[in-house]
Design an enzyme around this catalytic site. Structure first.
Site, short mmCIF file in Angstrom:
data_model
loop_
_atom_site.label_atom_id
_atom_site.label_comp_id
_atom_site.label_asym_id
_atom_site.label_seq_id
_atom_site.Cartn_x
_atom_site.Cartn_y
_atom_site.Cartn_z
N GLU A 102 -2.97 2.61 -0.43
CA GLU A 102 -4.14 3.34 -0.93
C GLU A 102 -5.12 2.45 -1.67
OE1 GLU A 102 -3.39 5.36 -5.15
OE2 GLU A 102 -1.90 6.00 -3.69
N ASP B 83 5.96 7.82 -6.91
CA ASP B 83 4.83 6.90 -6.85
C ASP B 83 4.76 6.10 -8.15
OD1 ASP B 83 2.40 5.61 -6.58
OD2 ASP B 83 1.19 7.44 -6.45
N ASP C 209 -7.29 4.98 2.42
CA ASP C 209 -8.19 6.08 2.12
C ASP C 209 -9.60 5.69 2.53
OD1 ASP C 209 -9.86 7.98 0.97
OD2 ASP C 209 -8.86 7.99 -0.96
N ASN D 242 -10.63 9.92 -6.17
CA ASN D 242 -10.18 9.66 -7.53
C ASN D 242 -9.51 8.28 -7.62
OD1 ASN D 242 -7.05 10.00 -7.26
ND2 ASN D 242 -7.94 11.73 -6.16
N GLU E 225 6.78 4.91 -3.34
CA GLU E 225 5.40 4.50 -3.10
C GLU E 225 4.91 3.43 -4.07
OE1 GLU E 225 0.95 6.57 -3.39
OE2 GLU E 225 2.68 7.81 -2.91
N GLU F 223 -2.73 13.73 1.80
CA GLU F 223 -2.35 14.06 0.43
C GLU F 223 -3.08 15.33 -0.01
OE1 GLU F 223 -1.48 11.55 -3.62
OE2 GLU F 223 -3.19 10.93 -2.39
N HIS G 53 -4.32 8.65 1.21
CA HIS G 53 -4.50 8.99 -0.20
C HIS G 53 -5.79 9.80 -0.37
CE1 HIS G 53 -6.81 7.86 -3.87
NE2 HIS G 53 -5.67 8.08 -4.51
N LYS H 259 5.01 11.05 -10.41
CA LYS H 259 4.77 9.70 -10.89
C LYS H 259 6.02 9.11 -11.53
CE LYS H 259 0.48 9.76 -9.66
NZ LYS H 259 0.00 8.94 -8.54
N LYS I 251 5.25 15.34 -4.83
CA LYS I 251 5.30 13.95 -5.29
C LYS I 251 5.14 13.90 -6.80
CE LYS I 251 1.92 10.80 -4.64
NZ LYS I 251 1.00 9.92 -3.89
#
Length: 388
Positions: A264, A212, A291, A53, A238, A340, A321, A183, A181
């Site tokens: 990531e 993050d 990733d 993603n 992050e 993750e 990630h 945002k 986690k």
């Protein structure tokens, strides 16, 4: 043996969540099937892959450049020395034929997607789970029995208040996660602090929460957040700034003592190396999130791990990630620090095998040849349609 066909299909993610930069309502992903002439248990071996993603389906690149190169290669150019299995390193070289250095961009996503499918096929042909194949080849046969995973959530969503945020995080903890986690950066500092404090009311302590920013901040904002976040002693802070702003990351590390995480959105060994050289990341405490599905695949990821070792970093500092089974296999097979996880988000691509629950913040892998997609029913149903 030979590759008979390589197929690709772009599929929608369709999610109304957002982070500090983008929403996912129009996000797509490429699904690739590498069809071989090998038969195991009465079925033709097909390797599957998809991109993580956060990056759109690289369908044009796949169909214009990378899939034709692979299909045009002679059979002896894609197999290993035994002639009985694919060689991911030879295939990687074929995919990158005619590609200039630098300019990694979206082509790294296209190559990473094919690379995942190739490794899935390789492990299926050897009739081993990918994590065990990797452990046998590169780690003396020792694979980790389970992998640390954290629940990535806490997205911004219309109408999502503090209670809903708390309920989400409580649910993650109740289903076995020890770290969650959320945002930040999509609201004001004051609002984000209220959101963080709401979550801290329902998790054990700051070490159970990571935040993050998805690269949103300039240096001044990153430092203001750092000053406000430090008393919480969070699991990590992050991607405060742009992923290629190594000066910002370096300066942030001078002012923020607890752990940080980034990487990531670095898609090559060279960019990862520049982060290590110039980004001020600290091997005794910080985490790296490269990733493989976005960065030219496992072939390139092993180059990154070698580079990290040369610079004094342990693979245990790597927590990729993406929340997908490919990175989970790499973590178990090559001894990374974790992976993750996206509980209920980005389905069917996020999440792990159906019968492998998260317990005490860790998850085990199924004893299934390949990456294990067949053990995740909703994902496998989608993947099969691509190979038809």
């Amino acid at each position: 043996m030979k590759i008979i066909d390589v197929k690709e299909q772009a599929v929608p993610i369709k999610s109304d969540i957002s982070n500090a930069f983008i929403d996912f309502s129009k996000m797509t992903a490429s699904v690739v099937a590498v069809v071989t002439d090998v038969v195991r248990d009465g079925k033709r071996v097909v390797g599957y892959g998809f991109n993580s993603n956060g990056r759109y389906a690289p369908s044009g690149l796949l169909h214009e450049r990378f899939i034709p190169r692979l299909l045009e290669a002679a059979s002896d150019e894609v197999v290993d020395e035994t002639g009985e299995n694919l060689d991911p390193y030879k295939i990687w070289d074929i995919l990158m034929t005619g590609e200039k250095p630098g300019g990694h961009g979206e082509r790294s996503v296209a190559v990473g997607t094919i690379d995942m499918a190739v490794w899935d096929a390789v492990a299926k042909i050897e009739e081993k789970p990918l994590y065990q194949l990797l452990a046998d080849r590169y780690r003396g046969g020792k694979a980790d029995d389970s992998v640390f995973v954290y629940a990535a959530g806490g997205y911004y969503k219309p109408g999502k208040g503090y209670d809903a945020l708390q309920d989400e995080m409580k649910q993650y903890m109740e289903t076995g996660y020890s770290v969650v986690k959320m945002k930040i950066g999509g609201a004001s500092l004051e609002e984000d602090l209220r959101r963080i404090e709401a979550v801290l009311e329902v998790v054990p302590n700051g070490q159970s929460l990571a935040v993050d920013a998805n690269g949103r901040f300039d240096l001044d904002t990153a430092l203001r957040y750092a000053q406000a976040l430090e008393p919480y002693q969070l699991f990590w802070y992050e991607e405060a700034g742009d992923p290629l702003d190594f000066e910002l990351q370096n300066e942030l590390g001078k002012h923020y003592a607890p752990p940080m995480a980034t990487g990531e959105n670095l898609f090559s060994m060279q960019d990862a190396r520049n982060l290590i050289r110039y980004g001020g990341m600290r091997p005794e405490k910080d985490y790296l999130q490269f990733d493989c599905a976005l960065s030219y695949g496992l072939v390139e990821y092993r180059r990154i791990l070698q580079m990290l070792e040369e610079h004094g970093w342990s693979p245990r500092n790597c927590i990729p990630h993406g929340g997908h089974q490919m990175s989970l296999n790499i973590a178990a097979g090559l001894g990374l620090g974790g992976n993750e996880s996206y509980p209920g988000v980005f389905e069917p691509f996020g999440g792990f095998a159906d019968n492998q629950p998260v317990e005490n913040g860790r998850v085990s892998l199924p004893d299934v040849p390949g990456i294990g997609f067949e053990a995740k029913s909703n994902l496998y149903q989608l993947l099969k349609t691509v190979a038809q």
